[in-house]
Design a protein around this motif. Structure first.
Motif, PDB file in Angstrom:
ATOM      1  N   GLY A 102       0.812  -1.218   0.000  1.00 58.17           N
ATOM      2  CA  GLY A 102       0.000   0.000   0.000  1.00 58.17           C
ATOM      3  C   GLY A 102       0.841   1.262   0.000  1.00 58.17           C
ATOM      4  N   LEU A 103       1.983   1.230   0.688  1.00 54.18           N
ATOM      5  CA  LEU A 103       2.820   2.425   0.785  1.00 54.18           C
ATOM      6  C   LEU A 103       3.343   2.871  -0.575  1.00 54.18           C
ATOM      7  CD1 LEU A 103       4.837   1.717   4.070  1.00 54.18           C
ATOM      8  CD2 LEU A 103       3.209   3.585   3.673  1.00 54.18           C
ATOM      9  N   TYR A 104       3.927   1.937  -1.348  1.00 53.12           N
ATOM     10  CA  TYR A 104       4.486   2.392  -2.624  1.00 53.12           C
ATOM     11  C   TYR A 104       3.400   2.634  -3.667  1.00 53.12           C
ATOM     12  CZ  TYR A 104       4.450  -2.324  -4.905  1.00 53.12           C
ATOM     13  OH  TYR A 104       4.101  -3.531  -5.477  1.00 53.12           O
ATOM     14  N   SER A 105       2.262   1.908  -3.559  1.00 53.73           N
ATOM     15  CA  SER A 105       1.164   2.143  -4.506  1.00 53.73           C
ATOM     16  C   SER A 105       0.523   3.507  -4.264  1.00 53.73           C
ATOM     17  CB  SER A 105       0.105   1.041  -4.377  1.00 53.73           C
ATOM     18  OG  SER A 105       0.656  -0.228  -4.631  1.00 53.73           O
ATOM     19  N   ALA A 106       0.356   3.864  -2.998  1.00 55.28           N
ATOM     20  CA  ALA A 106      -0.288   5.131  -2.659  1.00 55.28           C
ATOM     21  C   ALA A 106       0.603   6.318  -3.011  1.00 55.28           C
ATOM     22  CB  ALA A 106      -0.635   5.156  -1.167  1.00 55.28           C
ATOM     23  N   TRP A 107       1.900   6.167  -2.798  1.00 54.05           N
ATOM     24  CA  TRP A 107       2.791   7.306  -2.980  1.00 54.05           C
ATOM     25  C   TRP A 107       2.987   7.655  -4.452  1.00 54.05           C
ATOM     26  CZ3 TRP A 107       4.023  10.568   0.660  1.00 54.05           C
ATOM     27  CH2 TRP A 107       5.013  11.520   0.412  1.00 54.05           C
ATOM     28  N   GLY A 108       3.197   6.648  -5.274  1.00 59.42           N
ATOM     29  CA  GLY A 108       3.518   6.917  -6.681  1.00 59.42           C
ATOM     30  C   GLY A 108       2.359   6.785  -7.640  1.00 59.42           C
ATOM     31  N   GLY A 109       1.193   6.332  -7.154  1.00 57.38           N
ATOM     32  CA  GLY A 109       0.038   6.199  -8.034  1.00 57.38           C
ATOM     33  C   GLY A 109       0.228   5.106  -9.074  1.00 57.38           C
ATOM     34  N   PHE A 110      -0.473   5.245 -10.180  1.00 58.71           N
ATOM     35  CA  PHE A 110      -0.459   4.211 -11.212  1.00 58.71           C
ATOM     36  C   PHE A 110       0.940   4.014 -11.805  1.00 58.71           C
ATOM     37  CE2 PHE A 110      -1.814   2.708 -15.580  1.00 58.71           C
ATOM     38  CZ  PHE A 110      -2.177   1.448 -15.148  1.00 58.71           C
ATOM     39  N   ARG A 111       1.751   5.056 -11.829  1.00 60.89           N
ATOM     40  CA  ARG A 111       3.114   4.921 -12.346  1.00 60.89           C
ATOM     41  C   ARG A 111       3.913   3.903 -11.547  1.00 60.89           C
ATOM     42  NH1 ARG A 111       2.137  10.091 -13.973  1.00 60.89           N
ATOM     43  NH2 ARG A 111       2.960  10.662 -16.036  1.00 60.89           N
ATOM     44  N   SER A 112       3.834   3.977 -10.236  1.00 58.61           N
ATOM     45  CA  SER A 112       4.569   3.026  -9.402  1.00 58.61           C
ATOM     46  C   SER A 112       4.081   1.607  -9.625  1.00 58.61           C
ATOM     47  CB  SER A 112       4.429   3.397  -7.923  1.00 58.61           C
ATOM     48  OG  SER A 112       5.235   4.503  -7.610  1.00 58.61           O
ATOM     49  N   VAL A 113       2.773   1.454  -9.783  1.00 55.76           N
ATOM     50  CA  VAL A 113       2.205   0.140 -10.054  1.00 55.76           C
ATOM     51  C   VAL A 113       2.766  -0.417 -11.363  1.00 55.76           C
ATOM     52  CG1 VAL A 113       0.072  -1.114 -10.594  1.00 55.76           C
ATOM     53  CG2 VAL A 113       0.085   0.579  -8.750  1.00 55.76           C
ATOM     54  N   VAL A 114       2.754   0.403 -12.407  1.00 60.94           N
ATOM     55  CA  VAL A 114       3.185  -0.045 -13.735  1.00 60.94           C
ATOM     56  C   VAL A 114       4.670  -0.387 -13.766  1.00 60.94           C
ATOM     57  CG1 VAL A 114       3.553   0.698 -16.131  1.00 60.94           C
ATOM     58  CG2 VAL A 114       1.360   1.140 -15.007  1.00 60.94           C
ATOM     59  N   PHE A 115       5.516   0.473 -13.233  1.00 59.10           N
ATOM     60  CA  PHE A 115       6.957   0.224 -13.308  1.00 59.10           C
ATOM     61  C   PHE A 115       7.383  -0.947 -12.426  1.00 59.10           C
ATOM     62  CE2 PHE A 115       7.047   4.753 -14.783  1.00 59.10           C
ATOM     63  CZ  PHE A 115       7.562   4.482 -16.039  1.00 59.10           C
ATOM     64  N   SER A 116       6.749  -1.126 -11.289  1.00 62.96           N
ATOM     65  CA  SER A 116       7.055  -2.305 -10.478  1.00 62.96           C
ATOM     66  C   SER A 116       6.560  -3.571 -11.169  1.00 62.96           C
ATOM     67  CB  SER A 116       6.445  -2.171  -9.079  1.00 62.96           C
ATOM     68  OG  SER A 116       5.028  -2.072  -9.139  1.00 62.96           O
ATOM     69  N   ASP A 117       5.406  -3.478 -11.857  1.00 58.88           N
ATOM     70  CA  ASP A 117       4.891  -4.624 -12.620  1.00 58.88           C
ATOM     71  C   ASP A 117       5.867  -5.049 -13.718  1.00 58.88           C
ATOM     72  OD1 ASP A 117       2.602  -4.773 -11.146  1.00 58.88           O
ATOM     73  OD2 ASP A 117       1.270  -3.923 -12.666  1.00 58.88           O
ATOM     74  N   LEU A 118       6.579  -4.089 -14.288  1.00 57.19           N
ATOM     75  CA  LEU A 118       7.518  -4.393 -15.361  1.00 57.19           C
ATOM     76  C   LEU A 118       8.614  -5.339 -14.868  1.00 57.19           C
ATOM     77  CD1 LEU A 118       8.444  -3.847 -18.277  1.00 57.19           C
ATOM     78  CD2 LEU A 118       9.725  -1.872 -17.418  1.00 57.19           C
ATOM     79  N   VAL A 119       9.163  -5.060 -13.692  1.00 59.47           N
ATOM     80  CA  VAL A 119      10.175  -5.938 -13.106  1.00 59.47           C
ATOM     81  C   VAL A 119       9.567  -7.288 -12.761  1.00 59.47           C
ATOM     82  CG1 VAL A 119      11.741  -6.264 -11.145  1.00 59.47           C
ATOM     83  CG2 VAL A 119      11.518  -4.004 -12.211  1.00 59.47           C
ATOM     84  N   GLN A 120       8.409  -7.247 -12.126  1.00 58.40           N
ATOM     85  CA  GLN A 120       7.756  -8.468 -11.671  1.00 58.40           C
ATOM     86  C   GLN A 120       7.351  -9.372 -12.827  1.00 58.40           C
ATOM     87  OE1 GLN A 120       4.827  -6.349  -9.466  1.00 58.40           O
ATOM     88  NE2 GLN A 120       6.069  -6.211  -7.611  1.00 58.40           N
ATOM     89  N   PHE A 121       7.008  -8.783 -13.953  1.00 55.86           N
ATOM     90  CA  PHE A 121       6.614  -9.540 -15.136  1.00 55.86           C
ATOM     91  C   PHE A 121       7.736 -10.476 -15.579  1.00 55.86           C
ATOM     92  CE2 PHE A 121       7.191  -9.521 -19.807  1.00 55.86           C
ATOM     93  CZ  PHE A 121       6.104 -10.292 -20.184  1.00 55.86           C
ATOM     94  N   PHE A 122       8.940  -9.962 -15.705  1.00 56.77           N
ATOM     95  CA  PHE A 122      10.062 -10.778 -16.173  1.00 56.77           C
ATOM     96  C   PHE A 122      10.444 -11.844 -15.153  1.00 56.77           C
ATOM     97  CE2 PHE A 122      10.727  -6.943 -18.816  1.00 56.77           C
ATOM     98  CZ  PHE A 122      10.792  -7.556 -20.053  1.00 56.77           C
ATOM     99  N   VAL A 123      10.393 -11.506 -13.883  1.00 58.94           N
ATOM    100  CA  VAL A 123      10.792 -12.454 -12.845  1.00 58.94           C
ATOM    101  C   VAL A 123       9.785 -13.596 -12.739  1.00 58.94           C
ATOM    102  CG1 VAL A 123      11.290 -12.754 -10.385  1.00 58.94           C
ATOM    103  CG2 VAL A 123      12.019 -10.672 -11.568  1.00 58.94           C
ATOM    104  N   MET A 124       8.494 -13.287 -12.721  1.00 59.13           N
ATOM    105  CA  MET A 124       7.469 -14.320 -12.527  1.00 59.13           C
ATOM    106  C   MET A 124       7.421 -15.292 -13.702  1.00 59.13           C
ATOM    107  SD  MET A 124       4.049 -11.967 -13.001  1.00 59.13           S
ATOM    108  CE  MET A 124       2.805 -13.099 -13.624  1.00 59.13           C
ATOM    109  N   CYS A 125       7.570 -14.783 -14.929  1.00 55.79           N
ATOM    110  CA  CYS A 125       7.537 -15.666 -16.098  1.00 55.79           C
ATOM    111  C   CYS A 125       8.744 -16.601 -16.110  1.00 55.79           C
ATOM    112  CB  CYS A 125       7.498 -14.835 -17.377  1.00 55.79           C
ATOM    113  SG  CYS A 125       5.934 -13.962 -17.642  1.00 55.79           S
ATOM    114  N   SER A 126       9.895 -16.078 -15.764  1.00 60.73           N
ATOM    115  CA  SER A 126      11.106 -16.899 -15.733  1.00 60.73           C
ATOM    116  C   SER A 126      11.025 -17.957 -14.637  1.00 60.73           C
ATOM    117  CB  SER A 126      12.332 -16.014 -15.495  1.00 60.73           C
ATOM    118  OG  SER A 126      12.449 -15.027 -16.500  1.00 60.73           O
TER     119      SER A 126
END
Length: 475
Positions: A177-201
């Motif tokens: 909640g802390l990083y989602s609230a602070w950065g808004g949708f941008r923080s969600v999207v950029f963190s998802d980018l990292v998580q996307f590659f890690v989870m698929c691998s």
């Protein structure tokens, strides 16, 4: 292999190094999103649209990464279904959904592009009227409240660090909640980018090492019940088809719509969904296969945890830490999105005219939503299947038909009719759960009653003519 273990005891220092490196990369991506938002605000004060939808500037790579990553937070629920019912999971959590994705890409994308909406209830209000928007917001809020994903995070922290499930849910939700609230949708999207590659691998690694260690399909057939290779997995066709209707909820899924509203163009949306569908197909093959190996090797393990414990014992040093980081990425990428969208629904759709600062109210709402999700996880006694079926069936049965008919027959569903159809569907579903029934009717799920009720009301009372509701743009 052991049916249950302490993950920490299996970790080498290299595993910890890899795990925290991935976690640090996720945090760094979220911070980057925060800095991008602050930089934009310094140049020009950012409004609600910039905070909630990244100013509608979501590019194709980011669209694909955040859409794919958002879809798999209930990884332990998927593992549980595969463990108990086999490839039934691929049918109910995969094949049904691919059909829905393609329908959305080819038939819904262009229709919603005409509306410059911010949320699904906002779109509903533009199509039908203000009362419909409020009703849609209520159903959306409870559907998108991340109950299963808060529970998944609690289970994860319990299995890795030995923290109790409840404290794990609290700590994990607070961090997200802390990083989602602070950065808004941008923080969600950029963190998802990292998580996307890690989870698929991570899920791919489990399949590759499983085949290399135990062999292929012949090993699975020799060590699994025959029902695990049937489409229904021993369930009735009526219960199996419910998942098909729930999959159609993609056509009105709030997280899907949020990404579409944030995309730079309809072309980005259509291409992004097609690319994402292929990635989802590959990902589902990996998670289903991995969970089948877990059932074959650890038949006495807890269904929701078997895949995790199996992989920890299967993978070599270094890759254990990467796999655990991948599971965390799967959970966090969905939890942060659902927390953010549910808070949008509360602050933007339900309280928009009562609060002046939508961004501030959204940030507060994120933590209120997190607390509600933790409470609801206890109500459902930790059953992923029950959480998805109950919340998903109410949302789909009450909103799917009227919204789709709104696309097909613009202006013919009035504000009052939309409300009547949705609320009557919910009432009949609830009544069906409690009224005494003949044993023949016991197999008929309340979902079918609800969706049939709404359809009949809409077909009987829809207007023969009519004009679409005036569109409103929020900036």
């Amino acid at each position: 292999m052991l049916n249950e273990l302490k993950t920490i005891s299996y970790f080498h220092w290299l595993d910890w190094a890899v795990f925290f490196a991935v976690l640090s990369a996720t945090v760094a991506a979220a911070v980057y999103g925060i800095r991008r938002l602050n930089k934009k605000q310094a140049a020009k004060p950012a409004g609600a649209l910039d905070y909630l939808l990244m100013g509608r500037q979501l590019t194709l790579p980011l669209f694909v990464a955040t859409l794919v990553a958002t879809w798999y937070g209930g990884i332990f629920g998927v593992n549980e279904i595969t463990f108990n019912y086999g490839i039934y999971n691929f049918v109910t959590q995969g094949a049904f959904w691919y059909i829905s994705y393609l329908i959305f890409a080819f038939f819904i994308t262009d229709k919603i592009a005409r509306f410059k909406s911010v949320t699904l209830p906002d779109l509903t209000g533009q199509m039908f009227g203000p009362k419909s928007a409020k009703v849609a917001a209520v159903f959306t809020f409870f559907y998108i409240t991340p109950v299963a994903y808060v529970l998944s995070l609690g289970m994860f922290l319990h299995m890795v660090f030995g923290i109790g499930v409840l404290p794990g849910m609290v700590l994990g939700t607070l961090f997200t909640g802390l990083y989602s609230a602070w950065g808004g949708f941008r923080s969600v999207v950029f963190s998802d980018l990292v998580q996307f590659f890690v989870m698929c691998s991570a899920v791919l690694l489990v399949v590759l090492f499983s085949v290399g260690t135990f062999g292929g399909l012949s090993f699975l057939k020799a060590n699994l019940p025959a029902s695990h290779f049937t489409l229904t997995g021993g369930n009735s066709w009526l219960n199996t088809l419910i998942w098909g209707f729930i999959a159609l909820s993609t056509l009105i899924d709030p997280s899907f719509y949020q990404r579409c509203f944030a995309a730079k163009s309809p072309a980005v949306v259509k291409k992004g969904i097609l690319i994402s569908t292929f990635i989802w197909f590959c990902f589902d093959l990996c998670t289903t296969a991995g969970s089948l190996y877990a059932r074959a090797v650890l038949p006495q393990a807890e269904p929701g945890q078997a895949y995790f414990f199996y992989a920890i014992q299967l993978l070599p040093v270094g890759l254990k830490g990467f796999f655990v980081a991948g599971i965390l990425s799967i959970i966090l990428s969905t939890l942060n999105s659902f927390l953010f969208i549910a808070s949008n629904t509360l602050s933007f759709d339900l309280l928009r005219f009562r609060v002046k600062n939508i961004v501030l109210s959204n940030r507060v709402a994120i933590f209120l939503v997190g607390a509600l999700a933790i409470f609801m996880a206890h109500i459902f006694h930790g059953s992923f299947k029950e959480i998805w079926l109950v919340l998903g069936s109410y949302f789909s049965a009450c909103l799917l038909v009227p919204i789709l008919m709104g696309y097909l027959y613009p202006g013919r569903i009035s504000d009052r009719l939309f409300v009547a159809s949705s609320l009557t569907s919910a009432a009949t579903m609830t009544a069906w759960r409690f009224i005494p029934k003949h044993e023949v009717l016991e197999a008929l799920d309340p979902f079918y009653i609800g969706i049939l009720t709404g359809l009949i009301i809409l077909l009987i009372f829809r207007q023969r003519g009519g004009t679409p509701i005036a569109r409103i743009t929020y900036r």
